[in-house]
Design a protein around this motif. Structure first.
Motif, mmCIF file in Angstrom:
data_model
loop_
_atom_site.group_PDB
_atom_site.id
_atom_site.type_symbol
_atom_site.label_atom_id
_atom_site.label_comp_id
_atom_site.label_asym_id
_atom_site.label_seq_id
_atom_site.Cartn_x
_atom_site.Cartn_y
_atom_site.Cartn_z
ATOM 1 N N GLU A 144 2.154 -16.875 33.888
ATOM 2 C CA GLU A 144 1.568 -15.643 33.391
ATOM 3 C C GLU A 144 1.482 -14.612 34.509
ATOM 4 N N ARG A 145 1.515 -13.357 34.124
ATOM 5 C CA ARG A 145 1.325 -12.290 35.078
ATOM 6 C C ARG A 145 -0.126 -12.297 35.559
ATOM 7 N N GLU A 146 -0.315 -12.254 36.865
ATOM 8 C CA GLU A 146 -1.650 -12.321 37.434
ATOM 9 C C GLU A 146 -1.882 -11.179 38.414
ATOM 10 N N GLY A 147 -3.104 -10.689 38.442
ATOM 11 C CA GLY A 147 -3.463 -9.663 39.397
ATOM 12 C C GLY A 147 -3.673 -10.244 40.776
ATOM 13 N N VAL A 148 -3.226 -9.519 41.809
ATOM 14 C CA VAL A 148 -3.388 -9.973 43.183
ATOM 15 C C VAL A 148 -4.135 -8.978 44.063
ATOM 16 N N ALA A 149 -4.309 -7.752 43.626
ATOM 17 C CA ALA A 149 -5.039 -6.768 44.417
ATOM 18 C C ALA A 149 -5.334 -5.556 43.559
ATOM 19 N N CYS A 150 -6.482 -4.940 43.805
ATOM 20 C CA CYS A 150 -6.858 -3.729 43.088
ATOM 21 C C CYS A 150 -7.547 -2.781 44.053
ATOM 22 N N ILE A 151 -7.284 -1.497 43.891
ATOM 23 C CA ILE A 151 -7.943 -0.483 44.693
ATOM 24 C C ILE A 151 -8.379 0.679 43.818
ATOM 25 N N SER A 152 -9.617 1.120 44.022
ATOM 26 C CA SER A 152 -10.067 2.391 43.485
ATOM 27 C C SER A 152 -9.615 3.460 44.468
ATOM 28 N N VAL A 153 -8.609 4.237 44.087
ATOM 29 C CA VAL A 153 -7.985 5.150 45.047
ATOM 30 C C VAL A 153 -8.961 6.188 45.598
ATOM 31 N N PRO A 154 -9.820 6.819 44.765
ATOM 32 C CA PRO A 154 -10.686 7.868 45.324
ATOM 33 C C PRO A 154 -11.621 7.389 46.429
ATOM 34 N N ASP A 155 -12.157 6.160 46.339
ATOM 35 C CA ASP A 155 -13.111 5.725 47.355
ATOM 36 C C ASP A 155 -12.633 4.552 48.196
ATOM 37 N N GLY A 156 -11.484 3.968 47.875
ATOM 38 C CA GLY A 156 -10.927 2.903 48.685
ATOM 39 C C GLY A 156 -11.496 1.524 48.443
ATOM 40 N N SER A 157 -12.375 1.352 47.466
ATOM 41 C CA SER A 157 -12.914 0.034 47.168
ATOM 42 C C SER A 157 -11.802 -0.887 46.686
#
Length: 131
Positions: free
Chosen positions: A45-58
């Motif tokens: 299955e497709r799995e998430g490996v990283a996420c970023i909130s671009v405006p604040d860098g979280s």
């Protein structure tokens, strides 16, 4: 037209590094977007490996890549990067970047994104890690 283009994949030996790029066009990531990197290996299955909130860098990472992968944005270039270090054969997959207009999506959900939560997708770039 809203577009994302993933690039930077290739063949590396275990323990090596790659830097993937996700270039956005037709919209500004820094306005209010989250970028999530996903990967999909054959038969999995497709799995998430990283996420970023671009405006604040979280950022948010699953345990499988935490400490090895780092996601960051360059808002001048309207591009998000995924730095992958200490790669393992099990990291072999097609890597995709995806965008959501809800910037804190993964942070507020306290997990990496699910594919159905994201509106815009790049074509994907293949990462192969040899042993």
């Amino acid at each position: 037209e809203v577009q994302l283009q993933a690039s930077g994949g290739g063949l590396v030996q275990a323990g090596g590094s790659l830097r993937l790029s996700c270039a956005a066009s037709g919209f500004t990531l820094g306005d209010d977007y989250a970028i999530n990197w996903f990967r999909q290996a054959p038969g999995k299955e497709r799995e998430g490996v990283a996420c970023i909130s671009v405006p604040d860098g979280s950022t948010y990472y699953p345990d499988s890549v935490k400490g090895r992968f780092t996601v960051a944005s360059d808002n001048v270039k309207n591009t998000v990067f995924l730095q992958m270090n200490n790669l393992k054969p099990e990291d072999t997959a097609v890597y995709y970047c995806a965008a959501s207009p809800f910037a804190p999506l993964c942070v507020l959900s306290r997990r990496v994104g699910s594919p159905g939560e994201y509106d815009y997708w790049g074509q994907g770039t293949l990462v192969t890690v040899s042993s």
